[in-house]
Structure formats: structure tokens, C-alpha cells
Design a protein around this motif. Structure first.
Motif, PDB file in Angstrom:
ATOM      1  N   ALA A  58       0.971  -1.206  -0.013  1.00 19.97           N
ATOM      2  CA  ALA A  58       0.120   0.128  -0.070  1.00 19.97           C
ATOM      3  C   ALA A  58       0.930   1.190   0.059  1.00 19.97           C
ATOM      4  O   ALA A  58       0.608   2.230  -0.719  1.00 19.97           O
ATOM      5  N   VAL A  59       1.842   1.382   0.708  1.00 21.46           N
ATOM      6  CA  VAL A  59       2.924   2.525   0.797  1.00 21.46           C
ATOM      7  C   VAL A  59       3.452   2.324  -0.562  1.00 21.46           C
ATOM      8  O   VAL A  59       3.548   3.841  -1.028  1.00 21.46           O
ATOM      9  N   ARG A  62       1.020   4.016  -2.896  1.00 24.27           N
ATOM     10  CA  ARG A  62       0.549   5.572  -2.676  1.00 24.27           C
ATOM     11  C   ARG A  62       1.611   5.942  -1.470  1.00 24.27           C
ATOM     12  O   ARG A  62       1.014   6.286  -0.593  1.00 24.27           O
ATOM     13  N   ALA A  64       2.569   9.130  -1.223  1.00 25.14           N
ATOM     14  CA  ALA A  64       2.062  10.451  -0.401  1.00 25.14           C
ATOM     15  C   ALA A  64       1.346  10.292   0.626  1.00 25.14           C
ATOM     16  O   ALA A  64       1.122  11.202   1.275  1.00 25.14           O
ATOM     17  N   MET A  65       0.266   9.188   0.586  1.00 25.48           N
ATOM     18  CA  MET A  65      -0.687   9.110   1.482  1.00 25.48           C
ATOM     19  C   MET A  65      -0.045   8.778   2.834  1.00 25.48           C
ATOM     20  O   MET A  65      -0.654   9.225   4.110  1.00 25.48           O
ATOM     21  N   TYR A  66       1.114   8.105   3.132  1.00 22.80           N
ATOM     22  CA  TYR A  66       1.943   7.919   4.390  1.00 22.80           C
ATOM     23  C   TYR A  66       2.893   8.802   4.739  1.00 22.80           C
ATOM     24  O   TYR A  66       3.220   9.126   5.715  1.00 22.80           O
ATOM     25  N   GLY A  68       3.797  11.868   2.718  1.00 25.13           N
ATOM     26  CA  GLY A  68       3.684  13.280   2.377  1.00 25.13           C
ATOM     27  C   GLY A  68       4.776  13.364   0.984  1.00 25.13           C
ATOM     28  O   GLY A  68       4.753  12.416   0.208  1.00 25.13           O
ATOM     29  N   ASP A  69       5.353  14.516   1.135  1.00 23.14           N
ATOM     30  CA  ASP A  69       6.302  15.022   0.070  1.00 23.14           C
ATOM     31  C   ASP A  69       7.644  14.485   0.279  1.00 23.14           C
ATOM     32  O   ASP A  69       8.619  14.652  -0.564  1.00 23.14           O
ATOM     33  N   TRP A 138       3.849   1.922  11.575  1.00 22.42           N
ATOM     34  CA  TRP A 138       5.386   2.071  10.516  1.00 22.42           C
ATOM     35  C   TRP A 138       6.267   1.030  10.564  1.00 22.42           C
ATOM     36  O   TRP A 138       6.960   0.673  10.034  1.00 22.42           O
TER      37      TRP A 138
END
Length: 265
Positions: A58-59, A62, A64-66, A68-69, A138
Motif C-alpha cells: 500500500a505504501v 500511494r 504520498a498518503m503515508y 507526504g512529500d 510504520w
């Protein structure tokens, strides 16, 4: 006002003169038709089309969902910041204090003393290790994760109940995560490279800013202290090469001061 007075009788006549089921059916049909307009077919959410993915998958899909930038190379340091804030939340002493060690082999270890854990009495029974492990999601991104909790050097005893809460006091919580270098695209021995300026950048953001009533000591194996809060380490914004040079000078000076001096003839 006049428009409302005119529309109300018309609305009542419309409702009373037509079956309610017909009105609801037409309303729902228009809404549904409007939502699916332009779609070839409705999505299939059956067991044959759904699949379970791991947190790592999943990370990667996506990020950025976890994170960010932040780039993948900085994710270990972001996880360090998450760990610091998580353990600070458990600290029950004043000021709150957390100690972190960045291992040269990609290990992220942290500890907090005089911690307090709470759990609702109506919730399913669990262990103190599971309470901490569940919140540190995490940690699942690494090879392994270990949570050790002691109370006065022993396994924590039964909690005390205060209202609807179970409370464990006087705990020492230590966590150890063996991070996966392939996850971040950097070798294990380079994971904490120049950790001082990079951590300084992370902890100065609004998301990771440290509380003023906290004490955080982060040590990099082979380098020394890279960050100390609230009194920032003088070498906070220095690269690791400069920190190593400073540490070498300090050690050589200490050896000279301890060396015996020859007496004068």
C-alpha cells in the motif's frame, strides 16, 4: 415569502395526489441514474475482484498518503520522528524524555522511562506490547520489530482500574526496528548519512515540531549525538564527516589530558 406561500399548496397537492412510493422511486431513480451516467457498468466488489494487500504494498502504491512529500531516502528519518512523538505521548514524567539510537546497520532503537499506558475496560483484553505495537504501524515496514516493556525491571503487573480505564504506570518502553534498505533504496550503512541536518529539517516542520516540555536525545552509532532537544547540539547542521572530526578531536584531547606529565628536573 410570497413564493413560499404559493409553492406550499402545490407541493402538498403533489404529495397527496400521488402515491409516496412512486415519488420516492422516481427520486431515487433520477439520483442513481445521475451518478452512473456515462459508466459502462457498475463496479464489481465481489470476493473475486478484491484482494488484500500488505502495508508495504500500500505504501509503495500511494507513498504520498503515508509519507507526504518526503523522498524515500528520508523515510527512515520520518519514521524516527514518528517514533519520538509516539513515545513522548506515553511519557508521564516532567519533562518528557526519549532517547533514540540510529544503528549503523539500519536499526532504529528508542526508549522512554516512566511511561503510562491506558486501555478501555470494555475493549478486548490485550497485552501492553500489543497496545504500543498497534499504534506504531510504520514498524511493519521493516524486517522485524520488537517492543519490550518492563516495570521496575520486571514484567508489568496487573493494571489499576480508574473509571473506565486500565492504567499501567512506571513503565520502561523500548522499541527496536530493523529497517529494510530495499524499501528506501539506500544501503543500511548510508541510511543515517548526514542525519543531523536532515533530522533538523524534519523536526522544524509543523507536523514534527517537538513540544517545548520535552527532552529528546538522538545518537548515531559511530558519529555521536546528532540532535539534542531543547538545547540543540552545536553540530546539528553539520554533515557526519564534520561530526566525526569533532568527536576525534575531543577524544584525542581527553587522552592528552589523562596522560601523566613528566616532572621537572
Amino acid at each position: 415569502m410570497l413564493a413560499a406561500q404559493w409553492a406550499l399548496p402545490y407541493f402538498l397537492d403533489l404529495v397527496c395526489s400521488r402515491p409516496r412510493a412512486v415519488l420516492i422511486d422516481r427520486f431515487v431513480r433520477r439520483v442513481v441514474d445521475g451518478r452512473i451516467e456515462g459508466m459502462a457498468q457498475r463496479p464489481d466488489y465481489s470476493n473475486t475482484t478484491l484482494c488484500v494487500v500488505t502495508l508495504r504494498e500500500a505504501v509503495c502504491a500511494r507513498p504520498a498518503m503515508y509519507f507526504g512529500d518526503w523522498p524515500a531516502a528520508d523515510w527512515p528519518l520520518v519514521m524516527c520522528a514518528w517514533t519520538v512523538h509516539e513515545l513522548l505521548a506515553y511519557s508521564a514524567e516532567a519533562p518528557k524524555r526519549v532517547d533514540v539510537t540510529l544503528g549503523i546497520d539500519g536499526v532504529l532503537a528508542a526508549a522512554v522511562d516512566q511511561a503510562r499506558l491506558t486501555w478501555p475496560t470494555r475493549a478486548k483484553k490485550t497485552t501492553v506490547e500489543e497496545i504500543v505495537g498497534r499504534r506504531m504501524w510504520w514498524a511493519q515496514l521493516g524486517h522485524s520489530n520488537t517492543v519490550t516493556i518492563q516495570q521496575a525491571g520486571r514484567t508489568p503487573g496487573p493494571p489499576k482500574q480508574v473509571g473506565d480505564l486500565l492504567i499501567w504506570d512506571g513503565l520502561r518502553i523500548t522499541t527496536r526496528m530493523d529497517l529494510d534498505p530495499e524499501m528506501f533504496g539506500v544501503p543500511a550503512d548510508s541510511m543515517w548519512l548526514d542525519a543531523a541536518p536532515r533530522l533538523g529539517q524534519i523536526f522544524t516542520t509543523d507536523r514534527f515540531r517537538l513540544p517545548t516540555d520535552s527532552q529528546v536525545m538522538i545518537t548515531n552509532d559511530g558519529v555521536g549525538i546528532v540532535l539534542s532537544h531543547p538545547k540543540l547540539w552545536p553540530g546539528l547542521m553539520m554533515p557526519d564527516s564534520a561530526l566525526r572530526s569533532r568527536a576525534a578531536v575531543s577524544r584525542s584531547g581527553a587522552r592528552r589530558s589523562r596522560a601523566p606529565t613528566a616532572g621537572r628536573g
